[in-house]
Design a protein around this motif. Sequence first.
Motif, PDB file in Angstrom:
ATOM      1  N   ASN A  31       0.814  -1.224   0.000  1.00 53.42           N
ATOM      2  CA  ASN A  31       0.000   0.000   0.000  1.00 53.42           C
ATOM      3  C   ASN A  31       0.843   1.267   0.000  1.00 53.42           C
ATOM      4  N   ALA A  32       2.026   1.195   0.614  1.00 52.85           N
ATOM      5  CA  ALA A  32       2.936   2.351   0.575  1.00 52.85           C
ATOM      6  C   ALA A  32       3.297   2.680  -0.868  1.00 52.85           C
ATOM      7  N   ILE A  33       3.592   1.654  -1.650  1.00 47.02           N
ATOM      8  CA  ILE A  33       3.958   1.849  -3.063  1.00 47.02           C
ATOM      9  C   ILE A  33       2.740   2.337  -3.852  1.00 47.02           C
ATOM     10  N   LEU A  34       1.556   1.809  -3.528  1.00 44.77           N
ATOM     11  CA  LEU A  34       0.350   2.217  -4.248  1.00 44.77           C
ATOM     12  C   LEU A  34      -0.013   3.678  -3.951  1.00 44.77           C
ATOM     13  N   HIS A  35       0.213   4.126  -2.730  1.00 46.43           N
ATOM     14  CA  HIS A  35       0.005   5.552  -2.423  1.00 46.43           C
ATOM     15  C   HIS A  35       0.955   6.421  -3.254  1.00 46.43           C
ATOM     16  N   TYR A  36       2.186   5.940  -3.405  1.00 48.66           N
ATOM     17  CA  TYR A  36       3.171   6.672  -4.209  1.00 48.66           C
ATOM     18  C   TYR A  36       2.704   6.746  -5.676  1.00 48.66           C
ATOM     19  N   ILE A  37       2.214   5.627  -6.192  1.00 45.97           N
ATOM     20  CA  ILE A  37       1.726   5.593  -7.585  1.00 45.97           C
ATOM     21  C   ILE A  37       0.554   6.550  -7.748  1.00 45.97           C
ATOM     22  N   ASN A  38      -0.379   6.521  -6.805  1.00 45.45           N
ATOM     23  CA  ASN A  38      -1.571   7.368  -6.894  1.00 45.45           C
ATOM     24  C   ASN A  38      -1.192   8.860  -6.863  1.00 45.45           C
ATOM     25  N   PRO A  80       8.497  -0.689   9.597  1.00 46.53           N
ATOM     26  CA  PRO A  80       8.170  -2.082   9.895  1.00 46.53           C
ATOM     27  C   PRO A  80       9.017  -2.618  11.045  1.00 46.53           C
ATOM     28  N   ALA A  81       8.537  -3.652  11.702  1.00 47.78           N
ATOM     29  CA  ALA A  81       9.313  -4.364  12.721  1.00 47.78           C
ATOM     30  C   ALA A  81       8.781  -5.788  12.764  1.00 47.78           C
ATOM     31  N   SER A  82       9.500  -6.669  13.427  1.00 46.00           N
ATOM     32  CA  SER A  82       9.023  -8.046  13.571  1.00 46.00           C
ATOM     33  C   SER A  82       7.670  -8.069  14.268  1.00 46.00           C
ATOM     34  N   GLU A  83       7.445  -7.114  15.164  1.00 48.51           N
ATOM     35  CA  GLU A  83       6.206  -7.085  15.954  1.00 48.51           C
ATOM     36  C   GLU A  83       5.004  -6.567  15.178  1.00 48.51           C
ATOM     37  N   GLY A  84       5.237  -5.950  14.017  1.00 46.90           N
ATOM     38  CA  GLY A  84       4.130  -5.430  13.220  1.00 46.90           C
ATOM     39  C   GLY A  84       4.608  -4.363  12.258  1.00 46.90           C
ATOM     40  N   PHE A  85       3.738  -3.986  11.343  1.00 48.69           N
ATOM     41  CA  PHE A  85       4.043  -2.906  10.391  1.00 48.69           C
ATOM     42  C   PHE A  85       3.216  -1.713  10.838  1.00 48.69           C
ATOM     43  N   PHE A  86       3.871  -0.643  11.268  1.00 43.26           N
ATOM     44  CA  PHE A  86       3.182   0.419  11.992  1.00 43.26           C
ATOM     45  C   PHE A  86       2.807   1.640  11.166  1.00 43.26           C
ATOM     46  N   ALA A  87       3.616   1.983  10.182  1.00 45.35           N
ATOM     47  CA  ALA A  87       3.360   3.226   9.453  1.00 45.35           C
ATOM     48  C   ALA A  87       4.128   3.218   8.140  1.00 45.35           C
ATOM     49  N   TYR A  88       3.654   4.023   7.195  1.00 48.42           N
ATOM     50  CA  TYR A  88       4.410   4.246   5.958  1.00 48.42           C
ATOM     51  C   TYR A  88       4.162   5.670   5.470  1.00 48.42           C
ATOM     52  N   GLN A  89       5.099   6.141   4.667  1.00 42.63           N
ATOM     53  CA  GLN A  89       4.999   7.483   4.081  1.00 42.63           C
ATOM     54  C   GLN A  89       3.918   7.453   3.004  1.00 42.63           C
ATOM     55  N   ASP A  90       2.882   8.264   3.169  1.00 38.98           N
ATOM     56  CA  ASP A  90       1.776   8.262   2.203  1.00 38.98           C
ATOM     57  C   ASP A  90       1.792   9.484   1.291  1.00 38.98           C
ATOM     58  N   LYS A 116       5.805  15.804   5.991  1.00 36.54           N
ATOM     59  CA  LYS A 116       6.648  15.162   7.003  1.00 36.54           C
ATOM     60  C   LYS A 116       5.854  14.119   7.784  1.00 36.54           C
ATOM     61  N   GLY A 117       6.442  12.946   7.981  1.00 38.22           N
ATOM     62  CA  GLY A 117       5.821  11.915   8.806  1.00 38.22           C
ATOM     63  C   GLY A 117       5.219  10.786   7.992  1.00 38.22           C
ATOM     64  N   MET A 118       4.985   9.669   8.683  1.00 38.54           N
ATOM     65  CA  MET A 118       4.402   8.465   8.077  1.00 38.54           C
ATOM     66  C   MET A 118       3.011   8.228   8.647  1.00 38.54           C
ATOM     67  N   LEU A 119       2.110   7.771   7.792  1.00 40.80           N
ATOM     68  CA  LEU A 119       0.724   7.503   8.183  1.00 40.80           C
ATOM     69  C   LEU A 119       0.686   6.320   9.157  1.00 40.80           C
ATOM     70  N   LEU A 120       0.156   6.546  10.367  1.00 37.35           N
ATOM     71  CA  LEU A 120       0.055   5.479  11.364  1.00 37.35           C
ATOM     72  C   LEU A 120      -1.111   4.566  10.988  1.00 37.35           C
ATOM     73  N   LEU A 121      -0.860   3.265  10.945  1.00 32.14           N
ATOM     74  CA  LEU A 121      -1.856   2.310  10.441  1.00 32.14           C
ATOM     75  C   LEU A 121      -2.775   1.868  11.579  1.00 32.14           C
ATOM     76  N   LEU A 122      -3.931   2.504  11.650  1.00 31.52           N
ATOM     77  CA  LEU A 122      -4.856   2.319  12.773  1.00 31.52           C
ATOM     78  C   LEU A 122      -5.864   1.207  12.524  1.00 31.52           C
ATOM     79  N   ASN A 123      -5.751   0.551  11.368  1.00 30.52           N
ATOM     80  CA  ASN A 123      -6.746  -0.452  10.980  1.00 30.52           C
ATOM     81  C   ASN A 123      -6.075  -1.766  10.589  1.00 30.52           C
TER      82      ASN A 123
END
Length: 500
Positions: free
Chosen positions: A126-133, A273-283, A288-295
């Motif tokens: 989805n990070a790549i798809l946001h970049y494409i969009n 990303p981390a082993s414990e989960g994928f938390f955010a990506y640049q949208d 400035k900042g990465m979108l926190l993945l709340l869902n």
Amino acid sequence: MSSLKALLAKPFAKYIVYKTKKWVNQPAKSQERVFKNLIDNARNTAFGNDHQFEKIKTFKDFATLVPVRDYEDLKPYIDRVVSGEADVLWKGKPIYFAKTSGTTSGAKYIPITKESMPFHVEAARNAILHYINETGNTNFVDGKMIFLQGSPVLEEKNGVQLGRLSGIVAHYVPQYLQKNRLPSWNTNCIEDWETKVDAIVDETIKENMMVISGIPSWVQMYFEKLIERSKKPVGELFKNFNLFIYGGVNYEPYRAKFEALIGRKVDSIELFPASEGFFAYQDKQNVKGMLLLLNSGIFFEFIKADEFYTEKPQRLTISEVEVDTNYVIIISTNAGLWAYNLGDTVQFTSLKPYRVIVTGRIKHFISAFGEHVIGKEVEQAMNEALQQIDFQISEFTVAPQINPESGLPYHEWLIEFEKTPEDVHQLVQILDQSIQLQNSYYKDLIEGKVLKPLQITSVKRDGFQTYMKSVGKLGGQNKLPRLSNDRQIADALHRLQLIK
């Protein structure tokens, strides 16, 4: 002419961005849904029984019944999961253990479940798809792409597959990208990092590389070997290379060096990303900042970093956070981590939507004299210096010098210069002034003549790589701590004669 794959990428990207906006516009509700789902699914687990999940109706109930834990505290439960027991932290058994480097306990085994695994894969996509969009750029989907990662070879432990997260994720590369993806399976399986990078250079040097991804410090090593072999900047060697995807460390200290290695600017996407989960990506490219993945199967809590070590720090939900405050990030996940202290600290850059920057590690600070200097402060100081005077760095770390041979104690900045500044004293002044402006405790200690201004120690070329190799952490997902409250790294650099 665009391929079918490139043509389909734009409408698919538009659809994913539309779907993302739905939960972005309902942040509190999205987190409430995740919270309820987590509690419902784990009610009959050993952990759920031990912590009276049947009584939990609200976050307040949860915070009362479930204390914040780090890996060491959760380890008795994880040991039961590793031994093959089912229904311990999450229903059933995990499908993988992501093996990471621990601190006090040696290797850490982080469970990944059939519920949590899809989110690791979808977030990167989805990070790549946001970049494409946003950019309309789809050319790269037909070119070659590389992710510098750990070996995909997995072991088995009591019926559960075990490996590095990046190696596990390698098994989930979609079919439509398999032909584009490098390096080959055999090269990816090479354990020795230096041998592996040489093999990757062999495989990629004549390819049409368009996307390159990995932790900046290790991508830098790959780029340097490409240049050494081809005698060309990376951007000239790979004329269509236009997208760099990275995570794990702040890119800013590396940016000037990377642009010099590439020979031009390229777009970049930051991931968290981390082993414990994928938390955010640049949208967004210019926000400035990465979108926190709340869902994404993760319920987030936040504790103010400067309150974290008090007796009863306040645990905040997403609707209670503020911008520009340093928080320790606490997670509960559909892999069975509960009120888990990830160890990372973040700041919010925006609350509509919720975007974060990673500011460091709660355990990575210098407070030998009560100054509590954190990673974000030293990185900001370095970024300011890089903008003001002409020099380049490969890597740096900071440590306290408590017992100098003469004079007052100080902070030692160990820097591997790619290009040394003409006036090192000017660099010292910029760095020290920046830390003083950001951190009033540090300023008071300087003005009170408890500390003297920082000192710079120049590290030999490839010195940090040599150090990381000496402690068995060369390559993969391993990162050099930006600062330490002890002299373990600093003393090792001196002992190994890696100082100029």
